[in-house]
Design a protein around this motif. Structure first.
Motif, PDB file in Angstrom:
ATOM      1  N   ARG A   1     105.768  20.135 -43.112  1.00 32.47           N
ATOM      2  CA  ARG A   1     106.234  19.289 -42.006  1.00 32.47           C
ATOM      3  C   ARG A   1     105.662  17.883 -42.091  1.00 32.47           C
TER       4      ARG A   1
ATOM      5  N   ARG B   1     110.511  17.623 -37.218  1.00 30.66           N
ATOM      6  CA  ARG B   1     110.098  18.163 -38.497  1.00 30.66           C
ATOM      7  C   ARG B   1     109.460  19.537 -38.380  1.00 30.66           C
ATOM      8  N   THR B   2     109.492  20.136 -37.234  1.00 28.91           N
ATOM      9  CA  THR B   2     108.906  21.453 -37.041  1.00 28.91           C
ATOM     10  C   THR B   2     109.599  22.494 -37.926  1.00 28.91           C
TER      11      THR B   2
ATOM     12  N   GLY C   1     113.563  20.991 -41.125  1.00 26.04           N
ATOM     13  CA  GLY C   1     112.135  20.769 -40.942  1.00 26.04           C
ATOM     14  C   GLY C   1     111.328  21.219 -42.152  1.00 26.04           C
ATOM     15  N   GLY C   2     110.029  21.213 -41.999  1.00 26.46           N
ATOM     16  CA  GLY C   2     109.147  21.614 -43.089  1.00 26.46           C
ATOM     17  C   GLY C   2     109.192  23.114 -43.341  1.00 26.46           C
TER      18      GLY C   2
END
Length: 280
Positions: free
Chosen positions: A119, A144-145, A151-152
């Motif tokens: 993330r 980016r959760t 997201g990551g």
């Protein structure tokens, strides 16, 4: 009598309320008492060690085996015989030795370049997507959760070096053992210098048929030096693996149904993997 009406003295030696506990306390004290050390004749904390000669590892059981192989021409005609004399590990250690060598080859083939972004590495997500309260949705601080698409990645792969090592003498013995074990499926072919100068795949295919390699069989061709003519003639044949003395490995030998050795490479194999090869 009057003496019976007098109160008894609990501390008098003739009356002790704990007299019935004396045997129990004596056993408990005896249990808590440390045991007397045993005299072994050696200093405390020392461990008896065997002499160095007794602790030295036993030498590996290696025997030099020989196999007589037929020599075939390009058209399959017999033109003599050659002797293959290579070292071979003992039966009780050969399987484990070759297995470790194959594991090393396969594991060293891994590129280890699989990679994902966490993330903190994903682009975007600097602004809070929505306010903390009042929307009715779950609170969210970044796009980016890992819980959202794009997201990551949590605990994803990262580039890694998978290579492992093996002792040089063990690798050499494992390869020699593999060659000797496959001698029943091995034939020697005459020197191929200038035999495939036209660089045609159909000529290599015809030679494989003459050497006993069917269309459903896999083969490995071992040469002293791999020429451009052989490489171009056999590179489009999927079931054929071309190897020279520099690229020789046990995986292709075990994977093949037929092992073809060029006549000039037999003496090179005997010199490299023969009886004196394990001394260096």
């Amino acid at each position: 009598s009057g003496d019976d009406r007098l109160p008894k003295d609990n501390h008098s030696p003739t009356h002790n309320n704990n007299s019935h506990m004396a045997p129990v306390m004596m056993r408990a004290n005896a249990a808590r008492a440390p045991a007397a050390p045993k005299h072994t004749g050696a200093a405390r904390g020392t461990v008896a060690r065997a002499p160095l000669a007794a602790r030295a590892p036993a030498p590996r059981d290696i025997s030099c085996l020989a196999a007589t192989l037929e020599v075939l021409s390009v058209d399959g005609a017999k033109s003599g015989s050659e002797t293959l004399e290579l070292d071979s590990a003992a039966d009780d250690t050969a399987e484990g030795l070759v297995h470790r060598y194959i594991v090393m080859i396969r594991q060293n083939m891994r590129q280890g370049n699989a990679s994902t972004k966490t993330r903190s590495e994903v682009r975007g997500g600097g602004r809070k997507p929505q306010k903390q309260k009042g929307t009715g949705n779950a609170r969210m601080g970044s796009r980016r959760t890992p819980l959202r698409p794009g997201g990551g990645v949590v605990f994803g792969p990262k580039p890694k070096d998978w290579s492992i090592k093996m002792n040089k003498k063990e690798k050499r013995l494992a390869l020699a053992t593999t060659l000797m074990n496959a001698s029943c499926d091995t034939v020697v072919v005459e020197d191929l210098d200038g035999k495939f100068s036209d660089r045609k795949t159909k000529n290599m295919e015809a030679a494989l048929q003459a050497w006993g390699v069917g269309r459903d069989s896999k083969a490995v061709l071992i040469t002293k030096e791999l020429s451009d003519d052989l490489t171009i003639s056999g590179r489009n044949i999927e079931r054929l693996a071309l190897q020279d003395m520099a690229s020789l490995n046990a995986y292709d030998i075990l994977n093949a149904d037929r092992i073809l050795i060029e006549k000039s490479a037999v003496s090179e194999l005997n010199a490299r993997f023969g009886g004196s090869s394990t001394e260096a």
